[in-house]
Design a protein around this motif. Structure first.
Motif, PDB file in Angstrom:
ATOM      1  N   ALA A  84       0.849  -1.189   0.000  1.00  0.00           N
ATOM      2  CA  ALA A  84       0.000   0.000   0.000  1.00  0.00           C
ATOM      3  C   ALA A  84       0.883   1.237   0.000  1.00  0.00           C
ATOM      4  CB  ALA A  84      -0.894  -0.015   1.227  1.00  0.00           C
ATOM      5  N   PRO A  85       0.557   2.236  -0.805  1.00  0.00           N
ATOM      6  CA  PRO A  85       1.359   3.459  -0.801  1.00  0.00           C
ATOM      7  C   PRO A  85       1.111   4.245   0.475  1.00  0.00           C
ATOM      8  CG  PRO A  85      -0.553   3.710  -2.226  1.00  0.00           C
ATOM      9  CD  PRO A  85      -0.548   2.294  -1.765  1.00  0.00           C
ATOM     10  N   THR A  86       2.063   5.119   0.797  1.00  0.00           N
ATOM     11  CA  THR A  86       1.865   6.031   1.923  1.00  0.00           C
ATOM     12  C   THR A  86       0.900   7.127   1.477  1.00  0.00           C
ATOM     13  OG1 THR A  86       4.114   5.604   2.642  1.00  0.00           O
ATOM     14  CG2 THR A  86       3.037   7.580   3.528  1.00  0.00           C
ATOM     15  N   GLU A  87      -0.154   7.344   2.273  1.00  0.00           N
ATOM     16  CA  GLU A  87      -1.149   8.345   1.891  1.00  0.00           C
ATOM     17  C   GLU A  87      -1.129   9.502   2.882  1.00  0.00           C
ATOM     18  OE1 GLU A  87      -4.974   6.605   1.130  1.00  0.00           O
ATOM     19  OE2 GLU A  87      -4.077   4.861   0.139  1.00  0.00           O
ATOM     20  N   ILE A  88      -1.035  10.693   2.348  1.00  0.00           N
ATOM     21  CA  ILE A  88      -1.103  11.904   3.177  1.00  0.00           C
ATOM     22  C   ILE A  88      -2.350  12.658   2.741  1.00  0.00           C
ATOM     23  CG2 ILE A  88       0.088  13.985   3.933  1.00  0.00           C
ATOM     24  CD1 ILE A  88       2.702  12.734   2.937  1.00  0.00           C
ATOM     25  N   GLU A  89      -3.328  12.693   3.612  1.00  0.00           N
ATOM     26  CA  GLU A  89      -4.623  13.277   3.240  1.00  0.00           C
ATOM     27  C   GLU A  89      -4.712  14.751   3.611  1.00  0.00           C
ATOM     28  OE1 GLU A  89      -7.790  11.016   4.905  1.00  0.00           O
ATOM     29  OE2 GLU A  89      -7.299   9.216   3.779  1.00  0.00           O
ATOM     30  N   ASP A  90      -5.525  15.449   2.854  1.00  0.00           N
ATOM     31  CA  ASP A  90      -5.928  16.826   3.185  1.00  0.00           C
ATOM     32  C   ASP A  90      -4.768  17.797   3.360  1.00  0.00           C
ATOM     33  OD1 ASP A  90      -8.643  16.170   3.075  1.00  0.00           O
ATOM     34  OD2 ASP A  90      -8.633  15.444   5.136  1.00  0.00           O
ATOM     35  N   VAL A  91      -3.863  17.765   2.414  1.00  0.00           N
ATOM     36  CA  VAL A  91      -2.786  18.754   2.395  1.00  0.00           C
ATOM     37  C   VAL A  91      -3.348  20.025   1.752  1.00  0.00           C
ATOM     38  CG1 VAL A  91      -0.486  19.297   1.508  1.00  0.00           C
ATOM     39  CG2 VAL A  91      -1.057  16.936   2.183  1.00  0.00           C
ATOM     40  N   SER A  92      -3.257  21.126   2.451  1.00  0.00           N
ATOM     41  CA  SER A  92      -3.826  22.368   1.923  1.00  0.00           C
ATOM     42  C   SER A  92      -2.831  23.039   0.974  1.00  0.00           C
ATOM     43  CB  SER A  92      -4.181  23.321   3.062  1.00  0.00           C
ATOM     44  OG  SER A  92      -4.648  24.539   2.527  1.00  0.00           O
ATOM     45  N   TYR A  93      -3.299  23.349  -0.254  1.00  0.00           N
ATOM     46  CA  TYR A  93      -2.418  24.111  -1.152  1.00  0.00           C
ATOM     47  C   TYR A  93      -2.827  25.580  -1.237  1.00  0.00           C
ATOM     48  CZ  TYR A  93      -6.032  23.285  -4.776  1.00  0.00           C
ATOM     49  OH  TYR A  93      -7.208  23.221  -5.506  1.00  0.00           O
ATOM     50  N   ASP A  94      -3.967  25.917  -0.610  1.00  0.00           N
ATOM     51  CA  ASP A  94      -4.382  27.321  -0.524  1.00  0.00           C
ATOM     52  C   ASP A  94      -5.322  27.432   0.681  1.00  0.00           C
ATOM     53  OD1 ASP A  94      -5.284  29.890  -0.777  1.00  0.00           O
ATOM     54  OD2 ASP A  94      -5.681  29.767  -2.932  1.00  0.00           O
ATOM     55  N   SER A  95      -4.814  27.937   1.774  1.00  0.00           N
ATOM     56  CA  SER A  95      -5.560  27.884   3.036  1.00  0.00           C
ATOM     57  C   SER A  95      -6.799  28.784   3.025  1.00  0.00           C
ATOM     58  CB  SER A  95      -4.640  28.281   4.192  1.00  0.00           C
ATOM     59  OG  SER A  95      -4.117  29.584   3.964  1.00  0.00           O
ATOM     60  N   ARG A  96      -6.957  29.626   2.043  1.00  0.00           N
ATOM     61  CA  ARG A  96      -8.082  30.564   2.042  1.00  0.00           C
ATOM     62  C   ARG A  96      -9.428  29.869   1.813  1.00  0.00           C
ATOM     63  NH1 ARG A  96      -6.275  34.540  -2.558  1.00  0.00           N
ATOM     64  NH2 ARG A  96      -5.682  32.508  -3.413  1.00  0.00           N
ATOM     65  N   TYR A  97      -9.427  28.707   1.180  1.00  0.00           N
ATOM     66  CA  TYR A  97     -10.704  28.102   0.763  1.00  0.00           C
ATOM     67  C   TYR A  97     -10.995  26.758   1.437  1.00  0.00           C
ATOM     68  CZ  TYR A  97      -9.983  31.756  -2.670  1.00  0.00           C
ATOM     69  OH  TYR A  97      -9.731  32.967  -3.263  1.00  0.00           O
ATOM     70  N   GLY A  98     -10.335  26.495   2.549  1.00  0.00           N
ATOM     71  CA  GLY A  98     -10.662  25.312   3.351  1.00  0.00           C
ATOM     72  C   GLY A  98     -10.506  24.006   2.595  1.00  0.00           C
ATOM     73  N   ASP A  99     -11.526  23.102   2.747  1.00  0.00           N
ATOM     74  CA  ASP A  99     -11.449  21.777   2.121  1.00  0.00           C
ATOM     75  C   ASP A  99     -11.453  21.846   0.596  1.00  0.00           C
ATOM     76  OD1 ASP A  99     -11.388  20.638   4.608  1.00  0.00           O
ATOM     77  OD2 ASP A  99     -13.520  20.078   4.626  1.00  0.00           O
ATOM     78  N   SER A 100     -11.936  22.959   0.052  1.00  0.00           N
ATOM     79  CA  SER A 100     -12.031  23.068  -1.409  1.00  0.00           C
ATOM     80  C   SER A 100     -10.669  23.085  -2.079  1.00  0.00           C
ATOM     81  CB  SER A 100     -12.773  24.353  -1.797  1.00  0.00           C
ATOM     82  OG  SER A 100     -14.087  24.317  -1.314  1.00  0.00           O
ATOM     83  N   THR A 101      -9.652  23.457  -1.349  1.00  0.00           N
ATOM     84  CA  THR A 101      -8.321  23.538  -1.956  1.00  0.00           C
ATOM     85  C   THR A 101      -7.328  22.693  -1.165  1.00  0.00           C
ATOM     86  OG1 THR A 101      -8.150  25.656  -0.780  1.00  0.00           O
ATOM     87  CG2 THR A 101      -8.564  25.759  -3.143  1.00  0.00           C
ATOM     88  N   LYS A 102      -7.745  21.429  -0.974  1.00  0.00           N
ATOM     89  CA  LYS A 102      -6.849  20.446  -0.365  1.00  0.00           C
ATOM     90  C   LYS A 102      -6.565  19.341  -1.372  1.00  0.00           C
ATOM     91  CE  LYS A 102      -7.999  21.227   4.473  1.00  0.00           C
ATOM     92  NZ  LYS A 102      -8.718  20.739   5.657  1.00  0.00           N
ATOM     93  N   LEU A 103      -5.502  18.638  -1.141  1.00  0.00           N
ATOM     94  CA  LEU A 103      -5.167  17.503  -2.011  1.00  0.00           C
ATOM     95  C   LEU A 103      -4.708  16.329  -1.161  1.00  0.00           C
ATOM     96  CD1 LEU A 103      -1.806  17.372  -2.171  1.00  0.00           C
ATOM     97  CD2 LEU A 103      -2.131  19.295  -3.701  1.00  0.00           C
ATOM     98  N   ASP A 104      -4.852  15.136  -1.740  1.00  0.00           N
ATOM     99  CA  ASP A 104      -4.343  13.911  -1.111  1.00  0.00           C
ATOM    100  C   ASP A 104      -3.113  13.456  -1.881  1.00  0.00           C
ATOM    101  OD1 ASP A 104      -6.482  13.959   0.625  1.00  0.00           O
ATOM    102  OD2 ASP A 104      -7.647  12.460  -0.483  1.00  0.00           O
ATOM    103  N   LEU A 105      -2.097  13.079  -1.143  1.00  0.00           N
ATOM    104  CA  LEU A 105      -0.859  12.600  -1.762  1.00  0.00           C
ATOM    105  C   LEU A 105      -0.724  11.096  -1.562  1.00  0.00           C
ATOM    106  CD1 LEU A 105       1.482  15.489  -0.715  1.00  0.00           C
ATOM    107  CD2 LEU A 105       1.303  14.633  -3.056  1.00  0.00           C
ATOM    108  N   TYR A 106      -0.298  10.416  -2.593  1.00  0.00           N
ATOM    109  CA  TYR A 106      -0.059   8.970  -2.549  1.00  0.00           C
ATOM    110  C   TYR A 106       1.402   8.778  -2.933  1.00  0.00           C
ATOM    111  CZ  TYR A 106      -5.163   8.859  -2.737  1.00  0.00           C
ATOM    112  OH  TYR A 106      -6.504   9.068  -2.482  1.00  0.00           O
ATOM    113  N   LEU A 107       2.212   8.391  -1.951  1.00  0.00           N
ATOM    114  CA  LEU A 107       3.658   8.330  -2.170  1.00  0.00           C
ATOM    115  C   LEU A 107       4.104   6.883  -2.363  1.00  0.00           C
ATOM    116  CD1 LEU A 107       4.722  10.865   0.627  1.00  0.00           C
ATOM    117  CD2 LEU A 107       4.166  11.337  -1.763  1.00  0.00           C
ATOM    118  N   PRO A 108       4.944   6.644  -3.365  1.00  0.00           N
ATOM    119  CA  PRO A 108       5.424   5.275  -3.601  1.00  0.00           C
ATOM    120  C   PRO A 108       6.487   4.885  -2.579  1.00  0.00           C
ATOM    121  CG  PRO A 108       6.458   6.797  -5.141  1.00  0.00           C
ATOM    122  CD  PRO A 108       5.484   7.608  -4.339  1.00  0.00           C
TER     123      PRO A 108
END
Lengths: 180, 288
Positions: free
Chosen positions: B19-43
């Protein structure tokens, strides 16, 4: 005491397996959805015992267009347990009415890049399904069998560029054919 | 072929897949809350790896980054870093906000490449449906001033490759659709310049990233002819572009291993598409 239900189940299944099935014992069908993807599936079903039938078939399709072409060869199989052995609409008895099925399908897809005739790769998809369907029999001859399924899909890339993958999804199935 | 296939089969059925390492809900723009978050899947692999930014669909109105779970995990298990993003949805995500969010997310990944083990020069962008449109627009308009993000990460560099699945490429041709008018915030008659800016096909120059367009012959939502127009326009401007069309492929229903059964899945997760995408990524951003 706890073994009693299990024993009853075994006896019931054994008696069902021994019983000579009533009604027409064969069905040949194809799947109209396959035609839409430039494919075809032809399958044969045999009524084995009072509630049980087994189905096997072959299929293929050539879905890729534009800059690619593809060939898929499929093997389909399913075991069916007929719940009422009666089509509630027509009254036809035998392999008719609602059923539960356990299916296993395998397909190999090969893709080629058309402009340079380069082989892109090939992949296998193995699929296990639990189905609930219903067979309608018309004029004691023609059958229409819609079904819905829960599918587990395993995917393998022959070149190993993509990791093997397993996932679940839902499916819709429709076959049309003849019972005889 | 067979030893490798056998190994793959064994690893799935017996050993299970890492299973890859998953990092959830990384904010790339804190102004818009959950709308501007991303999930990372690392090998599992370390070091700078090629990456894929995934943009979900949903008519610019619905959807979530989790929709690309399956693809993201498979990419990560294959050695790619996968990032599945949210972006502002309608209402709130009307043009040009959603495209600016995708540009901000790409800039975030490029600026933070070291932290996540990404090679910033090898980031592909892939989207489906509305996400296909946004990926396509990002590919040709990443440097368009009017679409430049106003987040803290600045303007993104050119993505290394673009994979739009079932996306619209000329919104002017589908301007009657209510969901397009909702996304644009008005009709074509009211906003002709904005419709042109939002149409990837109208933004093409020489030097665009390579495109792989995926379309379904039975996809009445995605309008497969638009992928062909986009491919032809990219080629006419001297760019590299290919199209995988799938006969009978719908927007959300595809033939399964049994070609007579329709599976609930997207075009980009059919066996044909997986093969072509793997090949495209290997050629454009390299194998991990």
């Amino acid at each position: 005491m706890r073994r009693a239900p299990l024993l009853a189940c075994v006896l019931l299944l054994a008696s069902a397996a021994r019983a000579e099935p009533k009604g027409k014992r064969n069905a040949v069908s194809h799947k109209p959805f396959a035609i839409a993807s430039s494919g075809v599936v032809v399958q044969y079903e045999r009524y084995l015992a009072e509630r049980w039938s087994a189905l096997g078939g072959l299929g293929g399709r050539r879905a890729a267009r534009e800059d690619f072409r593809s060939y898929t060869l499929s093997f389909v199989s399913e075991g069916r347990f007929w719940l009422t052995r009666r089509d509630w609409a027509s009254g036809h008895r035998g392999m008719a009415g609602p059923y539960l099925g356990a299916a296993a399908d395998a397909a190999r897809t090969s893709v080629t890049y058309v402009p340079t005739d380069r082989h892109v790769g090939a992949a296998w998809r193995i699929q296990e399904s639990l189905r609930f369907g219903n067979r309608f029999v018309i004029w004691n001859l023609q059958e229409i069998t819609p079904a819905a399924s829960l599918d587990v899909i395993h995917e393998f890339d022959e070149k190993g560029r993509l990791a093997p993958n397993t996932r679940t999804t839902l499916g819709l199935d429709l076959s049309v054919g003849w019972v005889f | 072929m067979w030893p490798r296939f056998g190994l793959a089969l064994a690893s799935t059925l017996v050993l299970g897949c890492g299973a890859p390492t998953e990092i959830e809900d990384v904010s790339y723009d804190s102004r818009y809350g959950d709308s501007t978050k991303l999930d990372l899947y690392l090998p599992d692999e370390s070091g700078p790896q090629p990456a894929i930014m995934l943009i979900h669909g949903g008519a610019w109105r619905w959807g979530d980054k989790r929709h690309f779970d399956n693809a993201a995990r498979r990419f990560a298990r294959s050695g790619y870093v996968a990032a599945s993003i949210n972006y502002r949805l309608v209402p709130g995500g009307e043009f040009p906000n959603a495209p600016r969010d995708t540009a901000c997310a790409l800039a975030f990944l490029q600026q933070n490449a070291d932290e996540y083990g990404i090679d910033p020069k090898r980031i592909a962008v892939m989207g489906y449906s509305a996400g296909g449109h946004l990926a396509s627009l990002l590919g040709v308009a990443y440097d368009t001033p009017s679409l430049a993000p106003d987040c803290g990460w600045g303007r993104p560099e050119r993505p290394a490759a673009v994979i739009p699945g079932a996306g619209a490429h000329d919104l002017r041709e589908r301007a009657d659709a209510e969901w397009i008018q909702d996304f644009m915030g008005g009709t074509l008659g009211q906003l002709p310049e904005e419709y042109e800016q939002a149409s990837p096909i109208a933004q093409i120059d020489a030097g665009e990233p390579p495109y792989l367009l995926v379309s379904g012959g039975g996809d009445w939502i995605g309008a497969p002819e638009q992928s062909r127009w986009m491919r032809d326009a990219l080629r006419a401007a001297g760019n590299e572009a290919d199209e995988l069309g799938l006969a009978g492929g719908g927007h959300l229903l595809q033939p399964g291993a049994d070609p007579g059964e329709l599976e609930l899945e997207v075009l980009t997760e059919t066996p044909e598409a997986w093969l072509v995408i793997a090949d495209f990524l290997a050629r454009q951003i390299g194998e991990p």
